[in-house]
Design a protein around this motif. Structure first.
Motif, short mmCIF file in Angstrom:
data_model
loop_
_atom_site.label_atom_id
_atom_site.label_comp_id
_atom_site.label_asym_id
_atom_site.label_seq_id
_atom_site.Cartn_x
_atom_site.Cartn_y
_atom_site.Cartn_z
N ALA A 1 51.74 48.05 31.89
CA ALA A 1 50.45 47.59 31.36
C ALA A 1 50.68 46.64 30.18
CB ALA A 1 49.60 48.77 30.94
N ILE A 2 51.66 46.95 29.31
CA ILE A 2 51.95 46.09 28.17
C ILE A 2 52.49 44.74 28.65
CG2 ILE A 2 53.49 45.83 26.18
CD1 ILE A 2 53.25 48.89 25.81
N VAL A 3 53.37 44.77 29.65
CA VAL A 3 53.93 43.52 30.19
C VAL A 3 52.83 42.69 30.84
CG1 VAL A 3 55.49 42.59 31.94
CG2 VAL A 3 56.25 44.45 30.47
N ASP A 4 51.94 43.32 31.61
CA ASP A 4 50.85 42.59 32.25
C ASP A 4 49.95 41.93 31.20
OD1 ASP A 4 51.71 43.22 34.77
OD2 ASP A 4 50.36 44.95 35.02
N GLU A 5 49.70 42.64 30.12
CA GLU A 5 48.87 42.10 29.03
C GLU A 5 49.56 40.89 28.40
OE1 GLU A 5 47.39 43.60 24.68
OE2 GLU A 5 47.47 45.08 26.29
N ALA A 6 50.88 40.97 28.17
CA ALA A 6 51.62 39.86 27.58
C ALA A 6 51.63 38.65 28.52
CB ALA A 6 53.04 40.30 27.26
N VAL A 7 51.75 38.89 29.81
CA VAL A 7 51.74 37.79 30.78
C VAL A 7 50.38 37.11 30.78
CG1 VAL A 7 51.83 37.28 33.25
CG2 VAL A 7 53.56 38.73 32.22
N ALA A 8 49.31 37.89 30.73
CA ALA A 8 47.96 37.32 30.70
C ALA A 8 47.77 36.49 29.44
CB ALA A 8 46.92 38.42 30.79
N ASP A 9 48.26 36.96 28.29
CA ASP A 9 48.15 36.20 27.04
C ASP A 9 48.94 34.91 27.13
OD1 ASP A 9 46.53 38.13 25.98
OD2 ASP A 9 48.10 39.11 24.78
N ALA A 10 50.14 34.96 27.74
CA ALA A 10 50.97 33.77 27.85
C ALA A 10 50.32 32.74 28.76
CB ALA A 10 52.35 34.14 28.37
N ALA B 1 47.17 32.38 29.15
CA ALA B 1 46.00 31.86 28.44
C ALA B 1 46.41 30.87 27.35
CB ALA B 1 45.20 33.01 27.84
N GLY B 2 47.69 30.79 27.05
CA GLY B 2 48.17 29.83 26.07
C GLY B 2 48.43 30.44 24.71
N ALA B 3 48.28 31.70 24.57
CA ALA B 3 48.52 32.34 23.28
C ALA B 3 50.02 32.52 23.08
CB ALA B 3 47.82 33.70 23.23
N ALA B 4 50.42 32.48 21.83
CA ALA B 4 51.82 32.71 21.50
C ALA B 4 52.10 34.20 21.64
CB ALA B 4 52.12 32.24 20.08
N VAL B 5 53.17 34.52 22.35
CA VAL B 5 53.49 35.92 22.62
C VAL B 5 54.82 36.23 21.96
CG1 VAL B 5 53.97 37.62 24.40
CG2 VAL B 5 52.28 35.84 24.81
N GLU B 6 54.83 37.30 21.21
CA GLU B 6 56.06 37.75 20.59
C GLU B 6 56.39 39.11 21.17
OE1 GLU B 6 57.72 39.06 16.22
OE2 GLU B 6 56.01 37.72 16.33
N VAL B 7 57.58 39.24 21.74
CA VAL B 7 58.00 40.50 22.34
C VAL B 7 58.97 41.17 21.41
CG1 VAL B 7 59.12 41.57 24.31
CG2 VAL B 7 57.69 39.56 24.65
N VAL B 8 58.67 42.40 21.02
CA VAL B 8 59.53 43.16 20.13
C VAL B 8 59.91 44.43 20.86
CG1 VAL B 8 59.70 44.35 17.92
CG2 VAL B 8 58.34 42.25 18.12
N VAL B 9 61.21 44.67 20.97
CA VAL B 9 61.69 45.87 21.60
C VAL B 9 62.17 46.77 20.49
CG1 VAL B 9 63.39 46.82 23.18
CG2 VAL B 9 62.38 44.58 23.64
N GLU B 10 61.54 47.94 20.42
CA GLU B 10 61.90 48.89 19.38
C GLU B 10 62.99 49.81 19.89
OE1 GLU B 10 58.42 50.98 18.22
OE2 GLU B 10 57.35 49.15 17.66
#
Length: 171
Positions: A143-152, A154-163
């Motif tokens: 779900a988090i990955v799908d949300e990040a893909v949708a943001d990308a 849409a043109g939004a800057a996406v920052e992926v942080v792996v904790e």
């Protein structure tokens, strides 16, 4: 000593076959067409020399000469190995009565034991511990990955942080 196979007391002999009549031999189609080499890739030509069940037809049936029959057999076998031709054709036949010739509904002791063995094989395996929690974590991550893909998209800057996981939490 030779045994007399004449039964019934009559000594009637069969009339001899007409030895004067000879069957005209078919000419080899490959010799007639002056084929020097039988190509294993020529599937339509090879199918002419196979039965409907996938067997190689004999020389007597096809009328081929010995050399071309050998070449045809080798070409068919090569084409089978390269999956250009089937080894056999799948045939479905309707057989009355099914297996064993028993009437429907009749059971024997062996049948009940076989049914129990089948049921034991087809029973669902018990789920390992923690499988449900692991599946939930995977779905949350997706779900988090799908949300990040949708943001990308849409043109939004996406920052992926792996904790990193806490040391010793799962151990």
């Amino acid at each position: 000593m030779a045994r007399n196979n004449q039964r019934g007391g009559t000594s009637a002999r069969r009339a001899p076959k007409d030895l004067g009549r000879r069957v005209k031999k078919k000419p080899c189609a490959l010799c007639r067409d002056k084929v020097e080499w039988v190509d294993y890739k020529d599937v339509p030509m090879l199918r002419k020399y196979m039965s409907d069940r996938g067997k190689i037809r004999s020389r007597r049936v096809t009328g081929n000469c010995a050399q071309h029959q050998r070449a045809l057999a080798m070409a068919i076998k090569t084409a089978r190995e390269l999956v250009l031709l089937p080894y056999t054709q799948r045939t479905v036949t309707e057989r009355p009565g099914g297996r064993g010739g028993r009437e429907r509904g009749e059971r024997t002791l062996g049948d009940s034991m076989a049914a129990e063995a089948r049921a034991a094989r087809n029973a669902p395996a018990p789920e390992p511990e923690g499988l449900v929690e692991a599946e939930a974590e995977v779905e949350e991550s997706l779900a988090i990955v799908d949300e990040a893909v949708a943001d990308a998209e849409a043109g939004a800057a996406v920052e992926v942080v792996v904790e990193p996981e806490a040391a010793g939490a799962d151990a």
